[in-house]
Scaffold this active site. Structure first.
Site, short mmCIF file in Angstrom:
data_model
loop_
_atom_site.label_atom_id
_atom_site.label_comp_id
_atom_site.label_asym_id
_atom_site.label_seq_id
_atom_site.Cartn_x
_atom_site.Cartn_y
_atom_site.Cartn_z
N LYS A 85 -7.28 -6.83 1.38
CA LYS A 85 -6.13 -5.63 0.83
C LYS A 85 -5.11 -6.60 0.41
O LYS A 85 -4.79 -7.65 0.93
CB LYS A 85 -5.37 -5.13 2.05
CG LYS A 85 -4.39 -4.11 1.81
CD LYS A 85 -3.62 -3.29 3.28
CE LYS A 85 -2.75 -2.11 2.88
NZ LYS A 85 -2.38 -1.76 4.17
N SER A 160 -2.44 3.38 3.72
CA SER A 160 -2.37 2.66 2.71
C SER A 160 -3.35 1.78 2.38
O SER A 160 -3.47 1.24 1.34
CB SER A 160 -0.93 1.96 2.87
OG SER A 160 -1.31 0.84 3.94
N SER A 184 -2.87 2.93 8.76
CA SER A 184 -3.42 2.70 7.29
C SER A 184 -4.70 2.05 7.52
O SER A 184 -5.61 1.81 6.30
CB SER A 184 -2.28 1.79 6.76
OG SER A 184 -1.36 2.43 6.10
N1 GLN Z 1 1.49 6.25 6.23
C1 GLN Z 1 2.44 5.40 7.09
C2 GLN Z 1 3.34 4.86 6.57
O1 GLN Z 1 3.41 5.47 5.46
C3 GLN Z 1 1.32 4.16 7.76
C4 GLN Z 1 1.30 3.13 6.76
C5 GLN Z 1 0.65 1.95 7.27
O2 GLN Z 1 0.11 2.12 8.51
N2 GLN Z 1 0.66 0.82 6.81
O3 GLN Z 1 4.14 4.15 7.02
#
Ligand code: GLN
Length: 483
Positions: A85, A160, A184
């Site tokens: 990532k 994400s 995410s």
């Molecule tokens: N969807 C969650 C957020 O927007 C989790 C994001 C993540 O785990 N990086 O914060």
């Protein structure tokens, strides 16, 4: 030779590729070429990668092949292509975290997890797309490009870590790394039909991981099987002197947990995770998986995690507070993007940040600054920390009685582009079943457990006690072989 068809070698998986390279059936160079052609063929449709480092990958593969011919020992991932990532710093290779504000930033060092992959012989093939600063559940918040769900190009891959999940689902790589702050890794794994694991907070070093919410962020693997995810975790886990929050708890042999089935395990099913409105197909697939675990000899019990309803608001206070502080460093002075038209220092900050951050990141910075401000700190931030403790205690109490907890990973299968992106609260609810594990610091894994009638994958989430990744890997593998 098997495995050299148009789908390439990635579907053979981490262990098979490693073994074939070690035996000399395939050279690391052949493996990397097969993956690079697969990537070139499908990327126009999928868009999982922000950057493919073909030269770096070829050089790493050539080094493995030289080691092998010289009879030098090979690492446990020798010759295995992996994508990481874009939140992970990679030495000499652009790292943008999905944001315009990091355009042009070239880290002078590798994140510890990336360095550990490389020293195990893994070949890092590129950086995957993501929501800007890992804020989002669909990868639609990337400043750079759209990533499509390989199962249905009209739908999101989740987020994400959407690029990391899509790259594995599209057979571009056998495994990838993502990060999980509120879900995410697990949520995109569920939406793309792959395995994704968030280790216990502290199990994997955060050194070189661009910080979003430091008390929640954790790196973990995505792969096509539980056993392959365990191989990657084995390499990246463990104490790192460069991250004071990385744990000294010894890293067990995760592979020893595999192949032992579900016989005799006590599995808790939290009633709060199956509300009346839960998507019918998700509910049915998770219930089927539970019934199957019962047939395999697991004991299924209903349990309660009474503070679950506060998880989303608690998460969005803690995560935004930490983000507002972590993101203060992007001032146009040190990293990446700088607005050149600014005439004085204040204007430099304002113009750089206004132009460099996207709408969701700005929303989080404002919310986080607000909940930390002197008049509201007690009402919001302190209260959220207290509720976080209650959520953690819910889990501690339940793990006195059960070995693991089983839930849906996501309340719905993959949704369509645009469906939630203009409604932040609807998007935040995509993580309703995943944020609790991050708040409590416990490990969680998502494993495919079926498909909808429209052929969209459904994920099963398994949560375990702190530092007991072994048990959730075991349960996940039992359910994977039953599916
Ligand atoms: N969807 C969650 C957020 O927007 C989790 C994001 C993540 O785990 N990086 O914060």
């Amino acid at each position: 030779m098997s495995g050299t068809d148009a789908r390439g070698l990635a579907k053979d998986g981490v262990r098979a590729l490693r073994d074939r390279v070690a035996r000399g059936d395939l050279s690391a160079a052949e493996v990397v070429e097969s993956h690079l052609s697969r990537i070139a063929a499908v990327e126009p449709k999928v868009g999982a990668f922000l950057h493919v480092d073909a030269d770096g990958a070829r050089a790493a593969a050539a080094a493995i092949d030289r080691d092998r011919s010289a009879g030098r020992p090979l690492g446990p991932l020798a010759g295995v292509p992996v994508a990481v990532k874009d939140i992970l710093c990679t030495r000499g290779a652009a790292t943008t975290c999905g944001s315009r504000i990091l355009k042009g930033f070239i880290p002078p060092y590798d994140a510890t997890c990336v360095a550990r992959l490389r020293s195990a012989g893994a070949v890092v093939v590129g950086k995957t797309n993501m929501d800007e600063f890992a804020m989002g559940s669909s990868t639609e918040n990337s400043a750079w490009q759209v990533t499509r769900n390989p199962w249905d190009a009209t739908r999101v891959p989740g987020g994400s870590s959407g690029g990391s999940a899509a790259a594995v689902a599209a057979d571009e790589v056998p495994a990838s790394l993502g990060t999980d702050t509120g879900g995410s890794i697990r949520q995109p794994a569920a939406l793309c039909g792959v395995v994704g694991m968030k280790p216990t907070y502290g199990r994997v070093s955060r050194y070189g991981v661009v910080a979003f919410a430091s008390s929640l962020d954790q790196v973990g693997p995505l792969a096509n099987s539980v056993a392959d995810a365990a191989e990657i975790l084995q390499v990246i886990a463990g104490r790192d002197g460069r991250d004071a929050t990385s744990s000294r708890v010894p890293v067990p042999d995760f592979r020893a947990a595999l192949g032992r089935g579900a016989q005799g395990l006590r599995l808790g099913v939290p009633r709060e995770y199956f509300p009346a409105g839960l998507d019918a197909e998700v509910n049915a697939a998770v219930r089927r998986a539970l019934a199957e675990a019962g047939r395999l000899g697991a004991q299924i019990e209903e349990i309660s995690l009474p503070h679950s309803e506060y998880a989303i608001p608690t998460y969005y206070i803690v995560a935004t507070a930490e983000a507002s502080s972590n993101l203060a460093r992007y001032d146009g002075v040190r990293y990446g993007h700088r607005d050149d038209a600014a005439r004085d220092l204040a204007a430099l900050y304002v113009r750089t940040r206004s132009g460099g951050f996207g709408a969701e990141v700005k929303r989080r910075i404002m919310l986080g600054t607000y909940v930390l401000s002197s008049g509201y700190y007690d009402a919001y931030y302190r209260k959220a920390q207290q509720v976080r403790t209650l959520i953690r205690r819910d889990f501690d109490a339940v793990f006195e009685k059960v070995d693991a907890i089983v839930t849906p990973t996501s309340p719905t299968p993959a949704f369509r582009f645009g469906e939630k992106v203009d409604d932040p609260l609807a998007m935040y609810l995509a993580d309703i079943y995943t944020v609790t594990a991050d708040l409590a610091g416990i490990p969680g894994i998502s494993v495919p457990c079926g498909e909808t009638k429209d052929k969209l994958p459904i994920g099963l989430q398994i949560l375990g006690p702190h530092f007991d990744e072994s048990t959730i890997l075991r349960v996940a593998q039992a359910s994977e072989s039953a599916a």
